[in-house]
Write a protein that holds these residues in place. Structure first.
Motif, short mmCIF file in Angstrom:
data_model
loop_
_atom_site.label_atom_id
_atom_site.label_comp_id
_atom_site.label_asym_id
_atom_site.label_seq_id
_atom_site.Cartn_x
_atom_site.Cartn_y
_atom_site.Cartn_z
N UNK A 295 4.31 -78.38 -18.82
CA UNK A 295 5.00 -79.54 -18.27
C UNK A 295 4.45 -79.85 -16.89
N UNK A 296 4.02 -81.11 -16.69
CA UNK A 296 3.49 -81.52 -15.40
C UNK A 296 4.33 -82.57 -14.71
N UNK B 285 12.49 -80.84 -20.52
CA UNK B 285 13.94 -80.72 -20.45
C UNK B 285 14.49 -79.43 -19.89
N UNK B 286 13.68 -78.66 -19.19
CA UNK B 286 14.17 -77.42 -18.59
C UNK B 286 13.93 -77.46 -17.09
N UNK C 161 8.76 -74.02 -12.88
CA UNK C 161 7.95 -74.68 -13.91
C UNK C 161 8.05 -73.95 -15.23
N UNK C 162 7.72 -74.64 -16.31
CA UNK C 162 7.86 -74.04 -17.63
C UNK C 162 6.75 -74.53 -18.56
N UNK C 163 6.56 -73.78 -19.64
CA UNK C 163 5.66 -74.19 -20.71
C UNK C 163 6.37 -74.01 -22.03
N UNK C 164 5.97 -74.77 -23.01
CA UNK C 164 6.40 -74.55 -24.39
C UNK C 164 5.19 -74.04 -25.17
N UNK D 30 9.01 -70.91 -22.03
CA UNK D 30 8.88 -69.85 -21.02
C UNK D 30 9.08 -70.53 -19.67
N UNK D 31 10.04 -70.00 -18.90
CA UNK D 31 10.53 -70.70 -17.71
C UNK D 31 10.41 -69.84 -16.46
N UNK D 32 10.61 -70.48 -15.30
CA UNK D 32 10.52 -69.79 -14.00
C UNK D 32 9.17 -69.09 -13.87
#
Length: 222
Positions: free
Chosen positions: A109-110, A151-152, A157-160, A166-168
Motif C-alpha cells: 500500500x502506497x 483499509x488498514x 504501513x502494511x502489505x497484502x 501484514x501490518x506495522x
C-alpha cells in the motif's frame, strides 16, 4: 532482475486453458454459490465464481493465480451472460489478475497513511530482496505491485500477500516476512509488533475487560 508479467500468446493460452472446468471439489462450491441467488440472477455470482476460478488456476500452477481468457469465458458460460459482462468485472477489481503472477503476490500500500508511516522502507526491503514493481522474480516466487488503500490505515504501513495482511511494518520486518516465505515458512499475519488488532501501541487503554472477554470468546484477537 525481476521480469514483467507476460500474458502468453492466444494459441498457448487456448491450448493450456481451453478445456478449463471445475474440479470436483470446486463444482460443489460453485453449486453452493449459485444456490445463494434466485433464478435469473446468476450474474450475481460473477465475483465469487471468478475468485474460485482464479484460486483453481493458482492451485494448478502453484502461484497466487490469474484469469486466462478461456477461464473468463468459462465463468461467463456458467452464469449465462456474455463474456464482456464478466470481463468488465475482472478489469474493475484489482483482486483479479489478468497476467500470470508469482507464488506470492506482494501488494504494498502506497496511499498517504502508509506513505507517511514508512511504505518507502517496505518497498526498499522488497527491492533489496530482488522484487521490482510490476515484475515477477526469476524463480517465480514473488510478484510486486504497489496498490492504493487496503483499509488498514491505523496499522500502517502494511502489505497484502495473497490472502493475508501484514501490518506495522518496517524495513527489517518486511525482510523477515519475505525471507520466511522464500524458505517455505509461514509468517504470522497481522500486526508485527505485538499490537492486538488495531488497539493502541502498548495495549488497550479503555474497555480492557471487553477486549479480554472478546479474546476469551474467540480464542484470538478480533
Amino acid at each position: 532482475m525481476a521480469e514483467a508479467p507476460k500474458i502468453p500468446d492466444e494459441a498457448e493460452t487456448r491450448a493450456r486453458w481451453g478445456s478449463f472446468a471445475w474440479t470436483d471439489e470446486n463444482q460443489v462450491k460453485a453449486n453452493e454459490i449459485l444456490g445463494r441467488y434466485p433464478k435469473g440472477r446468476e450474474q450475481s455470482a460473477s465475483i465469487p465464481f471468478l475468485d474460485l476460478a482464479q484460486r483453481q488456476v493458482g492451485a494448478e500452477t502453484q502461484t497466487q493465480g490469474w484469469l486466462p481468457v478461456p477461464v473468463i469465458e468459462f465463468v461467463a458460460r456458467q452464469i449465462g451472460v456474455p463474456y464482456m459482462r464478466v470481463y468488465e468485472v475482472v478489469t474493475f477489481y484489482t483482486m483479479f489478475n489478468l497476467a500470470p503472477v508469482g507464488r506470492y503476490h506482494v501488494q504494498v500500500c502506497g496511499t498517504t497513511p502508509c506513505m507517511l508511516r514508512g511504505s518507502d522502507d517496505v518497498l526498499a526491503a522488497c527491492k533489496n530482496r530482488g522484487l521490482v514493481k510490476g515484475g515477477t522474480t526469476p524463480d517465480g516466487m514473488f510478484t510486486l505491485t504497489e496498490v492504493e488503500c487496503l483499509g488498514t490505515c491505523a496499522n500502517a504501513p502494511m502489505v497484502q500477500i495473497n490472502d493475508d495482511n501484514f501490518e506495522d511494518l518496517d524495513y527489517d520486518k518486511t525482510t523477515e516476512i519475505l525471507e520466511a516465505l522464500a524458505s517455505g515458512g509461514t509468517p504470522t499475519p497481522g500486526p508485527q509488533f505485538g499490537r492486538r488488532a488495531s488497539c493502541p501501541e502498548g495495549g488497550p487503554t479503555s474497555l480492557k475487560a471487553m477486549v479480554d472477554a472478546n479474546h476469551d470468546y474467540r480464542g484470538e484477537w478480533a
